[in-house]
Motif scaffolding. Structure first.
Motif, PDB file in Angstrom:
ATOM      1  N   ILE A   1       9.414 -11.834   0.703  1.00 42.38           N
ATOM      2  CA  ILE A   1      10.094 -10.943  -0.254  1.00 42.38           C
ATOM      3  C   ILE A   1      10.772 -11.796  -1.330  1.00 42.38           C
ATOM      4  CG2 ILE A   1      11.972  -9.262  -0.526  1.00 42.38           C
ATOM      5  CD1 ILE A   1      10.343  -9.339   2.780  1.00 42.38           C
TER       6      ILE A   1
ATOM      7  N   GLN B   1      -1.193  -6.565   5.379  1.00 38.73           N
ATOM      8  CA  GLN B   1      -0.678  -5.613   6.377  1.00 38.73           C
ATOM      9  C   GLN B   1       0.658  -4.995   6.001  1.00 38.73           C
ATOM     10  OE1 GLN B   1      -0.186  -7.474  10.182  1.00 38.73           O
ATOM     11  NE2 GLN B   1       1.676  -8.546   9.595  1.00 38.73           N
ATOM     12  N   ASP B   2       1.195  -5.352   4.849  1.00 34.41           N
ATOM     13  CA  ASP B   2       2.395  -4.630   4.416  1.00 34.41           C
ATOM     14  C   ASP B   2       2.493  -4.577   2.898  1.00 34.41           C
ATOM     15  OD1 ASP B   2       3.456  -7.121   3.721  1.00 34.41           O
ATOM     16  OD2 ASP B   2       4.499  -7.336   5.620  1.00 34.41           O
TER      17      ASP B   2
ATOM     18  N   PHE C   1      15.070  -4.290  -2.041  1.00 36.22           N
ATOM     19  CA  PHE C   1      13.661  -4.246  -1.642  1.00 36.22           C
ATOM     20  C   PHE C   1      13.423  -3.156  -0.611  1.00 36.22           C
ATOM     21  CE2 PHE C   1      13.497  -5.903   2.704  1.00 36.22           C
ATOM     22  CZ  PHE C   1      14.743  -6.493   2.844  1.00 36.22           C
ATOM     23  N   CYS C   2      12.185  -2.702  -0.549  1.00 38.87           N
ATOM     24  CA  CYS C   2      11.760  -1.725   0.451  1.00 38.87           C
ATOM     25  C   CYS C   2      10.391  -2.144   0.959  1.00 38.87           C
ATOM     26  CB  CYS C   2      11.615  -0.344  -0.179  1.00 38.87           C
ATOM     27  SG  CYS C   2      13.038   0.680   0.016  1.00 38.87           S
ATOM     28  N   MET C   3      10.159  -1.897   2.211  1.00 41.85           N
ATOM     29  CA  MET C   3       8.837  -2.206   2.776  1.00 41.85           C
ATOM     30  C   MET C   3       8.291  -1.005   3.498  1.00 41.85           C
ATOM     31  SD  MET C   3       9.411  -6.041   4.231  1.00 41.85           S
ATOM     32  CE  MET C   3       7.698  -6.352   4.636  1.00 41.85           C
ATOM     33  N   ASN C   4       6.978  -1.004   3.679  1.00 42.64           N
ATOM     34  CA  ASN C   4       6.362   0.062   4.466  1.00 42.64           C
ATOM     35  C   ASN C   4       6.819  -0.061   5.913  1.00 42.64           C
ATOM     36  OD1 ASN C   4       4.840  -2.391   4.653  1.00 42.64           O
ATOM     37  ND2 ASN C   4       3.310  -1.260   5.781  1.00 42.64           N
ATOM     38  N   ASP C   5       6.577   0.981   6.656  1.00 37.75           N
ATOM     39  CA  ASP C   5       6.866   0.969   8.084  1.00 37.75           C
ATOM     40  C   ASP C   5       5.965  -0.080   8.752  1.00 37.75           C
ATOM     41  OD1 ASP C   5       7.804   1.646  10.523  1.00 37.75           O
ATOM     42  OD2 ASP C   5       6.804   3.592  10.635  1.00 37.75           O
ATOM     43  N   LYS C   6       6.186  -0.315  10.039  1.00 37.57           N
ATOM     44  CA  LYS C   6       5.456  -1.424  10.656  1.00 37.57           C
ATOM     45  C   LYS C   6       3.955  -1.166  10.779  1.00 37.57           C
ATOM     46  CE  LYS C   6       6.011  -0.465  15.581  1.00 37.57           C
ATOM     47  NZ  LYS C   6       6.495  -0.986  16.833  1.00 37.57           N
TER      48      LYS C   6
ATOM     49  N   ARG D   1       9.452   3.585  -6.159  1.00 34.81           N
ATOM     50  CA  ARG D   1      10.522   4.494  -6.626  1.00 34.81           C
ATOM     51  C   ARG D   1      11.808   4.274  -5.850  1.00 34.81           C
ATOM     52  NH1 ARG D   1       6.459   8.654  -7.239  1.00 34.81           N
ATOM     53  NH2 ARG D   1       5.987   8.780  -9.456  1.00 34.81           N
ATOM     54  N   ARG D   2      11.666   3.843  -4.598  1.00 35.52           N
ATOM     55  CA  ARG D   2      12.855   3.604  -3.752  1.00 35.52           C
ATOM     56  C   ARG D   2      13.760   2.519  -4.342  1.00 35.52           C
ATOM     57  NH1 ARG D   2      14.537   7.280  -0.165  1.00 35.52           N
ATOM     58  NH2 ARG D   2      12.788   8.314   0.793  1.00 35.52           N
ATOM     59  N   VAL D   3      13.161   1.575  -5.057  1.00 37.90           N
ATOM     60  CA  VAL D   3      13.999   0.520  -5.646  1.00 37.90           C
ATOM     61  C   VAL D   3      14.165   0.719  -7.151  1.00 37.90           C
ATOM     62  CG1 VAL D   3      13.427  -1.168  -3.869  1.00 37.90           C
ATOM     63  CG2 VAL D   3      12.043  -1.070  -5.937  1.00 37.90           C
TER      64      VAL D   3
END
Lengths: 271, 442
Positions: A81, A104-105, A120-125, A203-205
């Motif tokens: 990140i 994978q992410d 920052f935001c990430m996808n779920d696992k 959009r989350r960030v």
């Protein structure tokens, strides 16, 4: 002075050698496989050769990526990140948002002017909606990964995918083909699904120009076009975007080498 | 000398003597009290005495204690099962029986315990003779129905109004609040009648006043304990020692042993502050946790934060799972049942609002406890505490410039823990905090 960054990703390992200017002077990209330490070492060695240097000339190495702790010859580790944020601002200095779609992410990052991570935001696992999803499509359609984007751009009537789940991707793709839909329409549907999911993460960030797209999927022209449409912003993509994490890592390595050279001690903002 | 020490332990902080022996005393006392609690559970089971199953968000211990009904807290016993590493066999037992993997992990661990003979790693879990189920969690009532079917025990549902979705809470003194209070008071009187039927005893109002007086003292001390963490470094971690404080506050609510424990905790914390002892060796970042920890990986969960010098100076958990005692409970003992209705209603409303309108509470805690960032931990099997967390994170960042981290795993289900992914997100968060602090220094 030479420094290096090694990005051990889930699919591919990238290494970059940088000089003190700083400028990228060597790079390499190999498949990660199951032996992460060996992959890190091999990628590093290849990048050093590409730079026309020798390993002992490299003053500092920083590891990043999910396999960063396997860069055993590295001085320290920094998450991808932070590295993608730093690398994106290096490539495009006016970057405020970074989207990194990896194997994978997916990461959405808001950055400051010096490449500092503000949010920052990430996808779920699970790997839904990541590069792995495109990989599943490539397998299901028996097409090389590099052909997916260009073929998708020829579509006229995209299907509406109901899933971004990598596990269910193949069955849905085959289902659409069984209904007689064209391959390019199915492919564009796959791309729209991933792009929509990526933009909702962005959009989350906060979506603000300039947006820099990094990671392996940034080489896919259809994804770039869809992201531009969905965000209503031009998307920065560099020839080096795939190496962005490794570039960021090498910049952290340069910080350490310069601080050490100046003060005779290890330094840098990050440990 | 030994007697002197005991006296100091009973009223620590009152004398001028050095209190170095206080360091570590709270943890030792907590272990002892939990062992005693389990002993009482096991004895009640062996003797066939009636036991009440109750919940942390509204146990109504004040009334149950007057009837000498031991209280079993299934949320606490499920948590303990996970910390002891025995939760997976219970989860699998419950799922084999037919419970979906999506159902609350605490419920399934508890169901598994009941299905496999009630053999908890810490003692024998008694069968309930009564369940008191407030509506403070939507799962409580369905959970209670499971025991009702298993054991045929009565379930007393305490309906606490106050969910005013768009307008916040109804304030005391208003006509609406008074109506709600009377409604709750009526239910408390029904609960008293039910306890009288089950135990054959009559409510002793003097005993009730005594118990409520203990709760008043406990609540005051609990507030003081939580406030000690405003100091730098924070003398306790809200997700480690805080769990002990909360556990004892629930299990010993209204019991003089609980009050004494909280006084000891407060005094140890004051001593730690005096000595400059932090909860972790080198505090660099002060955090607020929203949600719970992951108890199947409890040590690792904390380590991922502590290794960066991050300490949980506060947690929403200490608030909503503390039985509302941080919400300013002060019973008026001359009108015990009326006052109890009022205070339980008010604290429940505040706790509800704490979940649904938590942004202002979070911002206040960040200011007063000098928090560097908020960690939002989404619980896969608990939508009640997890709903809206990404939005809250985003709101705090945009509105108050408070950095936030969103991670997901579970309360107890080890299958939902992904170490590399948790570490990656947590490391990145601390890297961002480090850059932020460095930028602020420049």
């Amino acid at each position: 002075m030479l420094v290096a960054g090694v990005d051990v990703g889930s699919t591919q390992t990238k290494a970059v050698v940088m000089d003190g200017e700083p400028k990228v002077v060597g790079r390499s990209l190999i498949e990660t496989g199951a032996r992460l330490t060996e992959a890190a070492q091999e990628a590093f060695s290849l990048a050093v050769v590409d730079a026309g240097a020798e390993e002992r000339d490299v003053a500092s190495v920083v590891g990043t990526g999910y396999g960063r702790y396997r860069v055993e010859f590295g001085e320290t580790q920094v998450t991808e990140i932070s590295c993608h944020a730093r690398g994106a601002v290096f490539l495009f200095p006016n970057t405020t948002s970074v989207l990194d779609v990896g194997g994978q992410d997916t990461k959405a990052i808001r950055v400051g002017g010096d490449g500092q991570v503000l949010d920052f935001c990430m996808n779920d696992k699970c790997s839904a909606g990541t590069g792995r999803f495109l990989g599943a499509a490539s397998q299901a359609l028996e097409l090389p990964l590099g052909d997916l984007g260009p073929l998708a751009l020829t579509a006229k009537n995209p299907v509406k995918m109901t899933t971004t789940c990598t596990v269910f991707a193949e069955s849905e793709i085959l289902g659409w083909l069984a209904l007689g839909r064209k391959m390019e329409d199915v492919l564009l549907g796959v791309h729209v699904a991933i792009a929509s999911r990526s933009v909702s993460l962005l959009r989350r960030v906060g979506i603000e120009p300039e947006i820099t797209f990094t990671g392996g999927v940034s080489r896919n022209a259809a994804m770039v076009k869809l992201l531009e449409e969905l965000t209503d912003c031009p998307i920065n993509v560099s020839e080096e975007s795939h190496y962005c994490g490794a570039i960021g890592a090498s910049l952290y390595a340069l910080d350490r080498a310069l601080t050490r050279a100046a003060a005779g001690a290890s330094g840098g903002v990050l440990p | 000398m030994a007697e002197q020490k005991v006296a100091e332990r009973k009223r620590p902080g009152d004398g001028a003597a050095p209190h170095s022996e206080l360091i570590g005393a709270t943890r030792a006392e907590s272990r002892g009290l939990i062992e005693t609690w389990w002993q009482e559970m096991s004895e009640a089971d062996a003797e066939g005495r009636p036991v009440a199953n109750v919940f942390v968000m509204g146990s109504i211990a004040e009334i149950l204690r007057c009837f000498d009904l031991p209280m079993s807290f299934p949320e606490i016993t499920s948590l303990q099962t996970a910390v002891r590493g025995k939760q997976m066999e219970m989860l699998v037992a419950a799922e084999d029986y037919g419970y979906s993997p999506d159902i609350c992990g605490y419920v399934k661990v508890d169901v598994g315990l009941h299905l496999t003979g009630r053999n908890h790693p810490s003692g024998k879990l008694p069968r309930p003779a009564l369940v008191v189920s407030p509506n403070t969690c939507n799962t409580y009532i369905k959970w209670s129905e499971i025991w009702e079917r298993m054991y045929g025990c009565p379930v007393f549902v305490l309906d606490l109004p106050g969910w005013r979705g768009t307008g916040g809470s109804v304030l005391p003194g208003s006509e609406e609040f008074e109506r709600d209070r009377r409604y709750v008071e009526g239910q408390l009187r029904e609960l008293i009648a039910l306890c009288e039927r089950i135990t054959g005893k009559t409510l002793d109002l003097d005993r009730l006043r005594e118990v409520m007086g203990e709760v008043n003292a406990l609540a005051g001390l609990y507030d003081e304990v939580v406030a000690e963490n405003k100091h730098h470094p924070a003398p306790f971690d809200a997700m480690l020692d805080g769990l002990n404080y909360m556990g004892i506050a629930n299990a010993y609510r209204g019991d003089s042993r609980g009050t004494a424990f909280m006084r000891l905790a407060r005094d140890e914390l004051r001593e730690r502050v005096r000595l400059g002892m932090g909860a972790i060796p080198d505090e660099k970042y002060r955090l607020l946790l929203i949600g719970t920890a992951c108890y199947s990986h409890f040590r690792r969960f904390l380590e991922l934060f502590h290794s960066w010098g991050g300490v949980f100076a506060h947690s929403e958990y200490m608030s909503f799972a503390g039985g509302g005692i941080d919400r300013g409970i002060r019973y008026e003992l001359e009108r015990p049942i009326e006052s109890m209705a009022e205070q339980i209603l008010w604290s429940a409303q505040q706790s509800f609002s704490g979940i649904f309108f938590s942004q202002d509470w979070q911002a206040r805690i960040v200011r007063e406890w000098d928090i560097d960032g908020i960690c939002f931990h989404g619980i896969k099997s608990c939508r009640t505490v997890s709903t809206g967390l990404p939005d809250e994170r985003e709101w705090q960042m945009r509105t108050n410039d408070i950095p936030g981290l969103f991670i997901q795993s579970d309360l107890v289900d080890a299958r939902l823990w992904s170490d590399a992914q948790m570490k990656n997100r947590i490391d990145a968060f601390f890297e961002a905090l480090a850059s932020r602090k460095a930028a602020a220094r420049r």
